[in-house]
Design an enzyme around this catalytic site. Structure first.
Site, PDB file in Angstrom:
ATOM      1  N   HIS A  41      40.141  43.928  41.466  1.00 31.51           N
ATOM      2  CA  HIS A  41      41.318  43.990  40.573  1.00 31.51           C
ATOM      3  C   HIS A  41      40.922  43.832  39.107  1.00 31.51           C
ATOM      4  O   HIS A  41      41.660  44.212  38.212  1.00 31.51           O
ATOM      5  CB  HIS A  41      42.323  42.899  40.956  1.00 31.51           C
ATOM      6  CG  HIS A  41      43.218  43.315  42.083  1.00 31.51           C
ATOM      7  ND1 HIS A  41      44.570  43.408  41.959  1.00 31.51           N
ATOM      8  CD2 HIS A  41      42.939  43.682  43.346  1.00 31.51           C
ATOM      9  CE1 HIS A  41      45.090  43.838  43.116  1.00 31.51           C
ATOM     10  NE2 HIS A  41      44.118  43.993  43.972  1.00 31.51           N
ATOM     11  N   ASP A  89      39.430  42.899  48.040  1.00 26.91           N
ATOM     12  CA  ASP A  89      39.396  42.768  46.584  1.00 26.91           C
ATOM     13  C   ASP A  89      38.050  42.241  46.087  1.00 26.91           C
ATOM     14  O   ASP A  89      37.934  41.120  45.584  1.00 26.91           O
ATOM     15  CB  ASP A  89      40.537  41.843  46.112  1.00 26.91           C
ATOM     16  CG  ASP A  89      40.676  41.830  44.598  1.00 26.91           C
ATOM     17  OD1 ASP A  89      41.307  40.898  44.069  1.00 26.91           O
ATOM     18  OD2 ASP A  89      40.123  42.748  43.945  1.00 26.91           O
ATOM     19  N   SER A 183      40.097  35.211  38.276  1.00 20.43           N
ATOM     20  CA  SER A 183      39.788  36.175  39.349  1.00 20.43           C
ATOM     21  C   SER A 183      38.312  36.525  39.331  1.00 20.43           C
ATOM     22  O   SER A 183      37.703  36.646  38.267  1.00 20.43           O
ATOM     23  CB  SER A 183      40.596  37.455  39.161  1.00 20.43           C
ATOM     24  OG  SER A 183      41.977  37.171  39.254  1.00 20.43           O
TER      25      SER A 183
HETATM   26  N1  E7E Z   1      46.776  31.224  41.215  1.00 24.37           N
HETATM   27  C1  E7E Z   1      46.680  32.607  41.512  1.00 24.37           C
HETATM   28  C2  E7E Z   1      46.016  33.403  40.460  1.00 24.37           C
HETATM   29  C3  E7E Z   1      44.614  33.542  40.476  1.00 24.37           C
HETATM   30  C4  E7E Z   1      44.002  34.369  39.533  1.00 24.37           C
HETATM   31  C5  E7E Z   1      44.770  35.050  38.588  1.00 24.37           C
HETATM   32  C6  E7E Z   1      46.167  34.862  38.564  1.00 24.37           C
HETATM   33  N2  E7E Z   1      47.002  35.492  37.626  1.00 24.37           N
HETATM   34  C7  E7E Z   1      46.710  36.632  36.985  1.00 24.37           C
HETATM   35  O1  E7E Z   1      45.686  37.218  37.156  1.00 24.37           O
HETATM   36  C8  E7E Z   1      47.685  37.186  36.021  1.00 24.37           C
HETATM   37  C9  E7E Z   1      47.543  38.533  35.645  1.00 24.37           C
HETATM   38  C10 E7E Z   1      48.444  39.082  34.741  1.00 24.37           C
HETATM   39  C11 E7E Z   1      49.463  38.310  34.185  1.00 24.37           C
HETATM   40  C12 E7E Z   1      49.575  36.971  34.567  1.00 24.37           C
HETATM   41  N3  E7E Z   1      50.467  36.015  34.184  1.00 24.37           N
HETATM   42  C13 E7E Z   1      50.138  34.870  34.835  1.00 24.37           C
HETATM   43  C14 E7E Z   1      50.898  33.601  34.687  1.00 24.37           C
HETATM   44  N4  E7E Z   1      51.998  33.684  33.996  1.00 24.37           N
HETATM   45  O2  E7E Z   1      50.537  32.555  35.154  1.00 24.37           O
HETATM   46  C15 E7E Z   1      49.063  35.066  35.640  1.00 24.37           C
HETATM   47  C16 E7E Z   1      48.702  36.412  35.474  1.00 24.37           C
HETATM   48  C17 E7E Z   1      46.769  34.050  39.497  1.00 24.37           C
END
Ligand code: E7E
Length: 232
Positions: A41, A89, A183
């Protein structure tokens, strides 16, 4: 990383920052001298550009011994990965040259036995992802410890509602969690990389949406095949 703390500098010499034009985009980690594992991703908004990989870093901006930015020769997303779900992923990145290994740059072994990590096992995850709900991006590597959540609990209809396959695992996300930019980083349990952070529902720090990870063991043959096939 939400609810965590600044990592001990250089205790995670396997950690990689995947960057575009000098900006941190995703985590990753060194699985061989010339190979980094991350999440497919992470290539979604890169418009086909190749990442650069920062190794040996604690701070993203300050000069540090053994910190070095590597060019990438090839980026290979798992063939099953797609933008509509979290399946397969994974992303393999071949560096332009072998990384120079030292006390700040080391390979981390990954789990090859395809067996679930027991629920409640406390694992750790690190990254340069956002450290607040407002989206503050840190300069230094952060880490957080998280207990593994059973697949059954994670698949509950009020949580990830049966979308968590055998090739995925979950950790509790109450307050402490991974978030945007984490990520691709490794979930490390008992010193072994068991899984790779995936954005999943993109929600952070909400206990109703546990952190989702791609388990690595089911993909060991794919990883070995790619590393063996792409001429060194
Ligand atoms: N825990 C699960 C987790 C793990 C890794 C990445 C994420 N999230 C995002 O990649 C992401 C991507 C785009 C907008 C976003 N807004 C937000 C937010 N408002 O918190 C996250 C994101 C969540």
């Amino acid at each position: 990383i939400l609810g965590g703390h600044v990592a001990e500098p250089h205790l995670r010499p396997h950690m990689a920052s995947l960057q575009l034009d000098g900006e941190h985009v995703c985590g990753g980690f060194l699985i061989a001298e010339q190979w980094v594992l991350s999440a497919a991703h992470c290539t979604e908004e890169t418009d086909g550009k190749l990442f650069q990989v920062l190794l040996g870093a604690h701070s993203l901006t300050e000069p540090e011994p053994h910190k070095r930015l590597y060019r990438v020769r090839a980026q290979i997303p798992h063939p099953g990965s797609n933008i509509h779900n979290n399946k397969d992923d994974l992303l393999l990145l071949q560096l332009e040259e072998k990384a120079e290994l030292n006390e700040h740059v080391q390979v981390l072994r990954f789990q090859r036995e395809d067996r679930d990590v027991a629920a409640d096992t406390v694992c750790e995850v690190a990254g340069w992802g956002t450290v607040s709900h407002s989206g503050r991006r840190p300069d230094k590597l952060y880490q957080v410890e998280r207990p593994v959540l059973s697949r059954d609990d994670c698949n509950h209809r009020t949580r990830h509602d049966h979308t968590i396959t055998r090739n995925m695992m979950c950790t509790d996300s109450r307050k402490k969690d991974t978030c945007k930019g984490d990520s691709g980083g490794p979930l490390v349990c008992n010193g072994v990389a068991e899984a790779v952070v995936t954005a999943g529902s993109r929600v952070c720090g909400n206990y109703k949406k546990p952190g989702i990870y791609t388990r690595i063991a089911p993909y060991a043959a794919w990883i070995d095949g790619v590393m063996a096939s792409v001429a060194g």
